[in-house]
Design an enzyme around this catalytic site. Structure first.
Site, mmCIF file in Angstrom:
data_model
loop_
_atom_site.group_PDB
_atom_site.id
_atom_site.type_symbol
_atom_site.label_atom_id
_atom_site.label_comp_id
_atom_site.label_asym_id
_atom_site.label_seq_id
_atom_site.Cartn_x
_atom_site.Cartn_y
_atom_site.Cartn_z
ATOM 1 N N ASN A 53 24.419 22.551 7.015
ATOM 2 C CA ASN A 53 23.042 22.977 7.215
ATOM 3 C C ASN A 53 22.294 22.506 5.971
ATOM 4 O O ASN A 53 22.336 23.143 4.928
ATOM 5 C CB ASN A 53 23.038 24.500 7.352
ATOM 6 N N ARG A 97 23.104 21.117 11.532
ATOM 7 C CA ARG A 97 21.887 21.736 12.040
ATOM 8 C C ARG A 97 20.776 20.698 11.903
ATOM 9 O O ARG A 97 20.529 20.188 10.809
ATOM 10 C CB ARG A 97 21.548 22.967 11.206
ATOM 11 N N HIS A 121 14.889 28.473 14.561
ATOM 12 C CA HIS A 121 15.973 29.457 14.341
ATOM 13 C C HIS A 121 16.850 29.596 15.581
ATOM 14 O O HIS A 121 17.491 30.632 15.794
ATOM 15 C CB HIS A 121 15.417 30.850 13.948
ATOM 16 N N LEU A 171 15.152 37.767 9.947
ATOM 17 C CA LEU A 171 14.318 38.018 8.758
ATOM 18 C C LEU A 171 15.066 37.561 7.514
ATOM 19 O O LEU A 171 15.903 38.286 6.960
ATOM 20 C CB LEU A 171 13.984 39.513 8.652
ATOM 21 N N ARG A 198 6.156 31.088 2.990
ATOM 22 C CA ARG A 198 5.283 30.521 4.038
ATOM 23 C C ARG A 198 4.328 31.593 4.553
ATOM 24 O O ARG A 198 4.693 32.761 4.664
ATOM 25 C CB ARG A 198 6.130 29.988 5.200
ATOM 26 N N ARG A 257 14.515 41.307 -2.592
ATOM 27 C CA ARG A 257 15.196 42.213 -3.534
ATOM 28 C C ARG A 257 14.379 42.368 -4.807
ATOM 29 O O ARG A 257 14.265 43.462 -5.356
ATOM 30 C CB ARG A 257 16.601 41.693 -3.862
ATOM 31 N N ILE A 293 17.384 39.605 5.052
ATOM 32 C CA ILE A 293 16.659 40.873 5.002
ATOM 33 C C ILE A 293 17.070 41.744 6.190
ATOM 34 O O ILE A 293 17.361 42.936 6.036
ATOM 35 C CB ILE A 293 15.131 40.614 5.013
ATOM 36 N N GLY A 294 17.112 41.158 7.364
ATOM 37 C CA GLY A 294 17.428 41.925 8.572
ATOM 38 C C GLY A 294 18.795 42.579 8.525
ATOM 39 O O GLY A 294 18.985 43.691 9.025
ATOM 40 N N GLU A 295 19.766 41.913 7.888
ATOM 41 C CA GLU A 295 21.129 42.457 7.852
ATOM 42 C C GLU A 295 21.342 43.465 6.730
ATOM 43 O O GLU A 295 22.243 44.297 6.817
ATOM 44 C CB GLU A 295 22.140 41.307 7.635
ATOM 45 N N GLU A 329 25.064 30.882 11.851
ATOM 46 C CA GLU A 329 24.625 29.597 12.400
ATOM 47 C C GLU A 329 25.717 28.538 12.264
ATOM 48 O O GLU A 329 25.877 27.679 13.128
ATOM 49 C CB GLU A 329 23.359 29.129 11.669
HETATM 50 P P1 AMP Z 1 18.338 34.301 3.976
HETATM 51 O O1 AMP Z 1 17.276 33.252 4.035
HETATM 52 O O2 AMP Z 1 18.834 34.718 5.326
HETATM 53 O O3 AMP Z 1 19.460 33.944 3.037
HETATM 54 O O4 AMP Z 1 17.654 35.629 3.366
HETATM 55 C C1 AMP Z 1 17.094 35.636 2.082
HETATM 56 C C2 AMP Z 1 16.303 36.923 1.913
HETATM 57 O O5 AMP Z 1 17.174 38.031 2.168
HETATM 58 C C3 AMP Z 1 15.747 37.126 0.511
HETATM 59 O O6 AMP Z 1 14.420 37.671 0.590
HETATM 60 C C4 AMP Z 1 16.670 38.156 -0.084
HETATM 61 O O7 AMP Z 1 16.039 38.960 -1.047
HETATM 62 C C5 AMP Z 1 17.026 38.967 1.135
HETATM 63 N N1 AMP Z 1 18.285 39.685 0.933
HETATM 64 C C6 AMP Z 1 19.512 39.176 0.840
HETATM 65 N N2 AMP Z 1 20.417 40.154 0.598
HETATM 66 C C7 AMP Z 1 19.710 41.292 0.528
HETATM 67 C C8 AMP Z 1 20.050 42.656 0.299
HETATM 68 N N3 AMP Z 1 21.309 43.013 0.079
HETATM 69 N N4 AMP Z 1 19.055 43.566 0.322
HETATM 70 C C9 AMP Z 1 17.775 43.200 0.540
HETATM 71 N N5 AMP Z 1 17.394 41.917 0.759
HETATM 72 C C10 AMP Z 1 18.343 40.999 0.758
#
Ligand code: AMP
Length: 398
Positions: free
Chosen positions: A9, A93, A181, A209, A241, A285, A329-331, A379
């Protein structure tokens, strides 16, 4: 020697990768990692399936190293350190498949030319996806490569949902809504079918997210609407963005603020979103840790935009039965999930605070009218599954 598939990716400044060995039950995760800081300070971390670090490497003075050199180093390391993988294919990807490419396809010259022609539609993503394909071609010309498209999951959007209110000739030239996505949503659809087949057959919003963020309205696990459109700028506010804005702002910036098209592009893709609104960080975070009111306002806007866009998708679905949160963020972020669900409380959503705090698979209460789930996306696994299927149409289990 175990047969294996690599999923790549490749973005502008990072390459995520995963190695899957091939077993009777399909691809088995063997190792994964991320090469970040391409163009500035490259840094590679890879872990095995148990999370043990296999490599943590910085390149001294690596600012001039491009995708090709770094992929070469990555493959050299993999050849020396991974337990005898016989890599049979690399899956990629590819952000944009346009209107012609939706099934995963084995890369040949004609496909590469077709994907090249789509670069103007995704100038910040597609060239990097294709650079990785070319780099692997030069390293291993006979190794099959498969392109998996992020637009594909939305390929069957109702025709009317693909249109902008623009003259037809522009739609016919490809200026229409595609959605992105898709590999993530496809994985979520598969995982949801396994975890909760009843919900999977109903009306669900999947919320991806992360740094990039979007929502997908799914009925019976098929995309019927989504928040990203012509580009990955549309819809939710994201890390850097802007998400949906009045197009008049773009005209104003150019005619009244003297910004060039390139300036506007950089503003909307890289300097807006959580970063632009907070003036602090694009990282959720970091914003949670800050006591600056601008950080709180950026978070507030993030959840407001997510709930507002979700409400529009509920219209497209004609109601709602479930929400699935995924991506960084979602997880992982109970505060954001709770805030979005709170804004959607009019639907009868009730969140179980303990389950939410634990990132449990189901975070709604038993009497909530909407089931709310958390499903980690994958993914890379989806790419591996597609890559095998493209090479062995019977199902990739050979
Ligand atoms: P991704 O693009 O899926 O890697 O997500 C990145 C975003 O997820 C960033 O804004 C991180 O701050 C957020 N993120 C990753 N781990 C955590 C966590 N444990 N708690 C809160 N936000 C997180």
């Amino acid at each position: 020697m175990s047969r294996a598939v690599v999923s790549l990716n490749s973005g502008s400044s990072s390459i995520k990768f995963a190695l899957f060995t091939l077993g009777p039950d399909g691809p088995q995760h063997a190792a994964a990692g991320k090469l970040e800081g391409i163009g500035t300070a490259p840094h590679l971390v890879a872990r095995d399936k148990d999370g043990t670090i296999l490599i943590d490497r910085n390149w001294d003075d690596g600012s001039g190293l491009g995708h090709e050199t770094l992929l070469h180093d990555l493959f050299a390391w993999a050849g020396d350190h991974l337990p005898d993988p016989d890599i049979v294919a690399v899956g990629h990807r590819v952000v944009h498949g346009g209107t012609k490419f939706f099934h995963p396809l084995v890369v040949d010259d004609a496909l590469l030319a077709g994907l090249e022609a789509l670069c103007p539609l995704a100038p910040l993503h597609q060239p990097h996806n294709l650079a990785a394909i070319r780099a692997i071609r030069s390293l291993a010309p006979d190794l099959p490569q498969v392109a998996c498209f992020d637009t594909a999951f939305h390929h069957e959007l109702p025709e009317v949902a693909t249109r902008f209110g623009l003259p037809r000739a522009l739609h016919d030239k490809g200026i229409r809504r595609y959605g992105f996505h898709g590999l993530s949503y496809e994985y979520i659809a598969r995982a949801l079918r396994e975890a909760d087949p009843v919900l999977a057959s109903r009306r669900v919003i999947a919320a991806h997210l992360g740094n990039g963020a979007s929502l997908c309205a799914m009925r019976d696990c098929r995309s019927v609407d989504t928040t990203m459109g012509f580009t990955a700028l549309d819809g939710l506010m994201m890390g850097t963005r802007c998400g949906t804005i009045d197009p008049g702002v773009v005209i104003h910036l150019q005619t009244q603020e003297g910004m060039s098209a390139t300036d506007v592009e950089a503003l909307l893709y890289n300097q807006s979103g959580l970063l632009g609104v907070s003036g602090i960080s694009s990282d959720m975070r970091a914003l949670h840790k800050s006591d600056d009111p601008r950080a709180a306002e950026a978070i507030d806007l993030f959840t407001l935009r997510a709930a507002r866009e979700a409400s529009a998708l509920i219209f497209s679905l004609g109601g709602l039965d479930g929400i699935v949160f995924t991506a960084g963020i979602g997880e992982n972020d109970p505060v954001i999930r709770a805030a979005i669900c709170e804004r959607l409380a009019w639907l009868g959503i009730a969140i179980d605070q303990d389950a939410n705090a634990r990132n449990a698979p189901v975070i709604s209460t038993a009497d909530s009218e909407i089931v709310v789930r958390v499903i980690p996306t994958d993914e890379e696994r989806m790419i591996a599954i597609h890559t095998l299927a493209a090479l062995t149409p019977a199902g990739g289990q050979s």
